[in-house]
Design an enzyme around this catalytic site. Sequence first.
Site, PDB file in Angstrom:
ATOM      1  N   ARG A 107      -8.373  -4.019  -6.678  1.00  0.00           N
ATOM      2  CA  ARG A 107      -8.267  -3.134  -7.604  1.00  0.00           C
ATOM      3  C   ARG A 107      -7.289  -2.045  -8.341  1.00  0.00           C
ATOM      4  O   ARG A 107      -6.364  -0.864  -7.964  1.00  0.00           O
ATOM      5  CB  ARG A 107      -9.748  -2.570  -7.712  1.00  0.00           C
ATOM      6  CG  ARG A 107     -10.514  -1.947  -8.949  1.00  0.00           C
ATOM      7  CD  ARG A 107     -12.164  -1.332  -8.582  1.00  0.00           C
ATOM      8  NE  ARG A 107     -12.660  -1.134  -9.252  1.00  0.00           N
ATOM      9  CZ  ARG A 107     -12.088   0.032  -9.996  1.00  0.00           C
ATOM     10  NH1 ARG A 107     -11.772   1.353  -9.535  1.00  0.00           N
ATOM     11  NH2 ARG A 107     -12.892   0.736 -11.250  1.00  0.00           N
TER      12      ARG A 107
ATOM     13  N   HIS B  16      -9.448  -1.848   4.374  1.00  0.00           N
ATOM     14  CA  HIS B  16      -8.120  -2.863   4.589  1.00  0.00           C
ATOM     15  C   HIS B  16      -8.236  -3.666   5.963  1.00  0.00           C
ATOM     16  O   HIS B  16      -7.844  -4.500   5.062  1.00  0.00           O
ATOM     17  CB  HIS B  16      -6.882  -1.392   4.310  1.00  0.00           C
ATOM     18  CG  HIS B  16      -7.555  -0.361   3.106  1.00  0.00           C
ATOM     19  ND1 HIS B  16      -8.508   0.472   3.405  1.00  0.00           N
ATOM     20  CD2 HIS B  16      -7.039  -0.426   1.996  1.00  0.00           C
ATOM     21  CE1 HIS B  16      -7.707   1.447   3.108  1.00  0.00           C
ATOM     22  NE2 HIS B  16      -7.716   0.903   1.604  1.00  0.00           N
TER      23      HIS B  16
ATOM     24  N   HIS C 269      -7.753   2.227   6.375  1.00  0.00           N
ATOM     25  CA  HIS C 269      -9.153   2.626   6.778  1.00  0.00           C
ATOM     26  C   HIS C 269      -9.624   0.866   7.436  1.00  0.00           C
ATOM     27  O   HIS C 269      -9.198  -0.213   7.027  1.00  0.00           O
ATOM     28  CB  HIS C 269      -9.425   3.237   6.050  1.00  0.00           C
ATOM     29  CG  HIS C 269      -9.430   5.133   5.966  1.00  0.00           C
ATOM     30  ND1 HIS C 269      -8.924   5.286   7.168  1.00  0.00           N
ATOM     31  CD2 HIS C 269      -8.876   5.192   5.164  1.00  0.00           C
ATOM     32  CE1 HIS C 269      -8.435   6.681   6.345  1.00  0.00           C
ATOM     33  NE2 HIS C 269      -7.916   6.436   5.642  1.00  0.00           N
TER      34      HIS C 269
ATOM     35  N   THR D 189       0.883  -0.905  -0.110  1.00  0.00           N
ATOM     36  CA  THR D 189      -0.302  -0.247   0.547  1.00  0.00           C
ATOM     37  C   THR D 189       0.572   1.856  -0.010  1.00  0.00           C
ATOM     38  O   THR D 189       1.971   1.022   0.472  1.00  0.00           O
ATOM     39  CB  THR D 189      -0.788  -0.424   1.564  1.00  0.00           C
ATOM     40  OG1 THR D 189      -1.362   1.424   0.564  1.00  0.00           O
ATOM     41  CG2 THR D 189      -0.268  -0.128   2.349  1.00  0.00           C
ATOM     42  N   ARG D 190      -0.007   2.308  -0.225  1.00  0.00           N
ATOM     43  CA  ARG D 190       0.956   3.720  -0.112  1.00  0.00           C
ATOM     44  C   ARG D 190       0.039   4.453  -0.144  1.00  0.00           C
ATOM     45  O   ARG D 190       0.280   5.914   0.481  1.00  0.00           O
ATOM     46  CB  ARG D 190       1.373   3.874  -1.967  1.00  0.00           C
ATOM     47  CG  ARG D 190       0.321   4.048  -2.583  1.00  0.00           C
ATOM     48  CD  ARG D 190       0.858   4.652  -4.545  1.00  0.00           C
ATOM     49  NE  ARG D 190       0.190   5.545  -4.345  1.00  0.00           N
ATOM     50  CZ  ARG D 190      -0.954   5.999  -5.402  1.00  0.00           C
ATOM     51  NH1 ARG D 190      -1.511   5.479  -5.818  1.00  0.00           N
ATOM     52  NH2 ARG D 190      -1.778   7.731  -5.062  1.00  0.00           N
TER      53      ARG D 190
END
Length: 570
Positions: free
Chosen positions: A291, A205, A202, A197-198
């Site tokens: 996605r 996730h 929340h 992740t970047r």
Amino acid sequence: MGAYKEPHGGTLINLYLPESAAEARKQEAAEYPSWDLTTRQLCDIEMILNGAFSPLTGFLTKAEYASVLESMRLPSGVLWPIPINLDVTAAFADGIAEGDTIALRDREGVLVATMKVADIWTPDKEAEAETVFETADAAHPGVNTLLNHTNPVYVGGPLEGVEPPTHYDFKLLRESPSELRGRFRKLGWRKVVAFQTRNPMHRAHQELTFRAARDSEANLLIQPVVGMTKPGDVDHFTRVRCYEHILKHYPEQTTTLSLLNLAMRMAGPREAIWHAIVRKNYGCTHFIVGRDHAGPGTHPDGHPFYGPYAAQELYAEHEQELDISMVPFKQVVYVEDRTQYLPVDQTTPDMKVAHLTGTEFRRRLREGLEIPDWFSYPEIVAELREQTPARHQQGFTVFFTGLSGSGKSTIANALLVKLLELGQRRVTLLDGDIVRKNLSSELGFSKEHRDLNIRRIGFVAAEITKFGGVAICAPIAPYAETRRQVRSLIDEVGGFVEVHVATPLEVCEARDRKGLYAKARAGIIKEFTGISDPYEEPEDPEMRIDTQALTPELAAHRILVKLESLGYVR
Ligand code: PPS
């Protein structure tokens, strides 16, 4: 050192010299041509040297580069989708030859590695962009970096590591592949699913990563990128504090956090494969692909750069060979009437699904509005609020530009007083004359000196803005490109409002308050803006002021109204 061109098959490359050899190399390297690594190169070299980019053993040679572009493979046949190059200036390239050894240093001059130069060549960057990014449009951030912020010559060859690049932040969370593999061994984790992740994480996730781990009967590694991500992303200091908070919301002993000093390219499908190879090198067995994985979002004209599932499709084609399983990301949504998250394919039309888009979330943060509890955790929202003050609490710069005698200083002074009267923030006036006296006293009026002067003003204004103050700048600032640079510098830290004081030259000259126009016409003052030097009119300023139609007082009032409408002033 690992054997060159060998598929990794579980063995990691480690390119660091033993300590005594590294010490000797430091002495020898004093004689070598020396290159200061860029931020991106520092990320790449760290990953090559510590084996995260196994099986690479250096920056790509010309043949490797050609092969990676053409077939997504190294000449050995091993899958490798992203070219990793050392880009240098033409001047540096002119001073080296194939067969030389060069010293690669960090910004402080510390020797990170040496490289035996195998090839020096000038790449066709447009062709590289078309192949890697599937577009040469600079609206794509990765393409923009390649075409506009990458040096013109590539140098390739094997590396030998002397000292790992230094990090002062989050040391305990930064691990090499062998360290992280060691940790997994110690914990007895045999199956590990990695989450890339970047962005801040929340509740959604947390749900989806937890489900991914549970469904694959694996432990979970949250491995966020802290090297380089998409411009405009939340800074990694804030994000890491958020990740530390979210860790507490997983069942104990199931999940861990480790930071990845990767420089992302935002190359979508090819990048997904690259991320997976890196995670495999870190000892993971599964990798979550979402996605639009590692995509840069949409083009300014609205079309997406990559299909939403293009990364998953390309991964699926190569999954066998990659030897790290894909866990396709199933979007989870919050179902209000069940007060729980569910994968979207498990919802039925009668369920009430709650939505909060990323854009809406950021708007609420910016404007200090409520964030629903179902969306995130209070600690994470608090971290982000701290970093995203509402507009009326942010700093900003009002940047006047216009000819000498156009009325910039007068309006700037009127605005200064009005802002002081409001009393919401500290205000500094960086007027042309004041700056030239205090900050730029040695400068003249050549293009070079004017640009330097404006960049200094921009630097000071950016600092003031960053710390929540107001900077009012009032130089001539005749060059559009320099004004653009100042804008982009300040945009990153707060508000930027450009005001063109559009008094025509004839009017400025007729007023000639300081008698400078007469002197310029007489040739006594050289390079005088509007007479013997250019002024490039702003094409798209936030405001244009016609001083023939407005008094300075009214002009300052209109600017204040504009600042109110933008939310900077209440
Ligand atoms: S610049 O181009 O933005 O760096 O100029 P700036 O720092 O605003 O300085 C402009 C003031 O310097 C005086 N001055 C000149 N202006 C333009 N061209 C030449 N050659 C020149 N020589 C001196 C002039 O008084 C400008 O002040 P303002 O307030 O703009 O009238």
